[in-house]
Design an enzyme around this catalytic site. Structure first.
Site, PDB file in Angstrom:
ATOM      1  N   ILE A  70       1.133  -1.387  -0.383  1.00 15.69           N
ATOM      2  CA  ILE A  70       0.124   0.178   0.244  1.00 15.69           C
ATOM      3  C   ILE A  70       0.936   0.641   0.415  1.00 15.69           C
ATOM      4  O   ILE A  70       1.833   1.390   1.074  1.00 15.69           O
ATOM      5  CB  ILE A  70      -0.805   0.527   0.813  1.00 15.69           C
ATOM      6  CG1 ILE A  70      -1.017  -1.409   1.552  1.00 15.69           C
ATOM      7  CG2 ILE A  70      -1.953   1.392   0.613  1.00 15.69           C
ATOM      8  CD1 ILE A  70      -2.641  -1.127   2.469  1.00 15.69           C
ATOM      9  N   SER A  71       1.100   1.785  -1.189  1.00 15.06           N
ATOM     10  CA  SER A  71       1.466   3.331  -0.859  1.00 15.06           C
ATOM     11  C   SER A  71       1.760   4.338  -0.427  1.00 15.06           C
ATOM     12  O   SER A  71       0.626   4.069   0.735  1.00 15.06           O
ATOM     13  CB  SER A  71       1.876   3.949  -2.853  1.00 15.06           C
ATOM     14  OG  SER A  71       1.697   2.908  -3.067  1.00 15.06           O
ATOM     15  N   ALA A  72       2.465   5.023   0.152  1.00 17.39           N
ATOM     16  CA  ALA A  72       2.341   5.748   1.238  1.00 17.39           C
ATOM     17  C   ALA A  72       1.790   6.684   0.875  1.00 17.39           C
ATOM     18  O   ALA A  72       0.988   7.545  -0.244  1.00 17.39           O
ATOM     19  CB  ALA A  72       3.826   6.760   1.402  1.00 17.39           C
TER      20      ALA A  72
END
Length: 419
Positions: A78-80
């Site tokens: 899950i990207s930043a």
């Protein structure tokens, strides 16, 4: 409810989510009401693996790994939050639009579904069935199952059964823009992707401009690399020292023609060349890395095992280098500006280390003269099969434009003259 928030008061989750949104607004990662509302609505913690600390889940700069390969390398995450917000803003996603997400995780697709609303549609595709199945399950659990269609398949081939999209957001590092994506992008559409250019990545928003794509914005970012037919394997060269520890040189653009010339290079005397170019602490110099990628032949990234001299000196260098025949150099810094900044230079190993270090320093000086104080660089993508062939495109580009050859076209970076 996700085990990550078991026995945790819902008020704490709400506080962390609100604090995240306020931080993203303050730093202008979020600039529209629709994206703000999406971040307030979607429960990010419900998409994180069990046991993930809430503080990490809701930290603006933290990605959350959801799957690793057999070597422990992250292959899905899950990207930043900051880059998720920026990419949705870059795409200018809005109510009623159709959107394709390349690379599934669930959370980002849910954000997109909130932004496009009930009259829009979101399709998310991932090459890994385990990842897409997980995303589908989590979207169902959180109430987005009927608002996002999750597909398993190689996104490099597109999803032609779903027709044309107003927006395409790619959430994996891509070395190219396949024709299949452009075929499914509306004529006035926007595609946003983390484009890898000789190992350096930027999230770039592109619109069509005549026979090519022109950037409208770009952000510094980092993503797990694309898999499947569109993958670009990097070449890794191991340089052992006398203790059996290694310095790794990582190349995205082929690497040395004769890597054996670097055998034993760490046993040679080290050379250092300083540039006289300084920068205050806290000021970004990310575009220097991009300049190296475009104009420094033999450019590579470095990593050092614990126990190597480089590891012991970790605060005095950055992981960008150049390999030249039997020698290599890497970006170094030393205190400057009366302790308020650093000076750039290059340290090198090998019989011709002085030459390698000098080549790097010359590009530091060129960046300082030509690009550092100008406007931000702009990017373009010239698809294969456009009105002009690659030689014609290169011939009409002005001096000082970096050019990268991709499988489906040419990528260019232009730095406006320093003002």
């Amino acid at each position: 409810m996700n085990d990550a928030v078991e026995d945790t008061d819902a008020r704490r989750v709400a506080e962390l989510r609100d604090a995240l949104v306020e931080r993203l607004i303050a730093t202008r990662q979020i600039t529209s009401a629709e994206v703000e509302a999406a971040f307030r609505a979607v429960p990010r913690h419900e998409f994180a693996p069990a046991g993930t600390p809430l503080e990490a889940i809701y930290n603006p700069g933290d990605s959350v790994v959801t799957k690793r390969d057999e070597y422990g390398v992250a292959v899905s995450s899950i990207s930043a939050p900051f880059i998720q917000a920026r990419m949705i803003e870059q795409a200018e996603l809005g109510p009623g639009m159709s959107a394709l997400e390349v690379g599934s995780g669930g959370y980002n697709a849910a954000l997109m579904a909130e932004v496009v609303g009930p009259n829009g549609r979101v399709v998310s595709v991932d090459i890994d069935p385990e990842v897409s199945d997980r995303a589908r399950t989590l979207l169902e659990t959180t109430g987005y199952g009927d608002r996002v269609t999750v597909v398993s398949g190689d996104a490099g081939h597109g999803v032609p059964e779903f027709g044309i999209f107003d927006r395409i957001i790619v959430t994996v590092g891509a070395p190219d823009i396949p024709g299949s994506w452009l075929k499914q992008l509306a004529r006035d559409g926007v595609i946003v992707l983390p484009l890898i250019m000789n190992g350096v990545t930027r999230s770039i928003a592109f619109r069509r401009q005549g026979d090519h794509l022109a950037s409208t914005s770009a952000e510094v970012c980092g993503f797990v690399p694309m898999q499947g037919d569109g993958a670009q394997p990097e070449k890794v060269l191991l340089l052992p020292d006398a203790q059996g520890c290694h310095v790794r040189l990582r190349f995205n653009d082929g690497g040395p023609e004769n890597p054996s010339l670097l055998d034993g290079v760490l046993a040679t005397e080290r050379t250092t060349v300083w540039s006289g170019v300084t920068i205050p602490h806290g000021v970004s110099f990310a575009d220097l890395h991009l300049w190296f990628a475009g104009f420094l032949p033999g450019f590579c990234k470095l990593a050092a095992d614990e126990g190597t001299v480089l590891a012991e000196e970790r605060k005095t260098w950055f992981p960008f280098g150049v390999a030249r025949g039997d020698s290599f150099a890497y970006l170094a810094v030393r205190p400057a500006l009366e302790g308020a900044g650093v000076e750039f230079g290059a340290r090198a190993y090998g019989p011709h280390g002085q030459d390698a270090a000098t080549a790097m320093v010359e590009q530091i000086e060129a960046w300082d003269r030509r690009a550092r104080r100008g406007q931000v660089p702009t990017f373009a993508f010239w698809p294969t099969g456009s009105d002009s062939d690659s030689d014609q495109i290169r011939a009409r580009l002005p001096e000082g434009v970096a050019v990268f050859t991709a499988a489906h076209g040419l990528i260019t970076i232009s730095w406006p003259p320093a003002g």
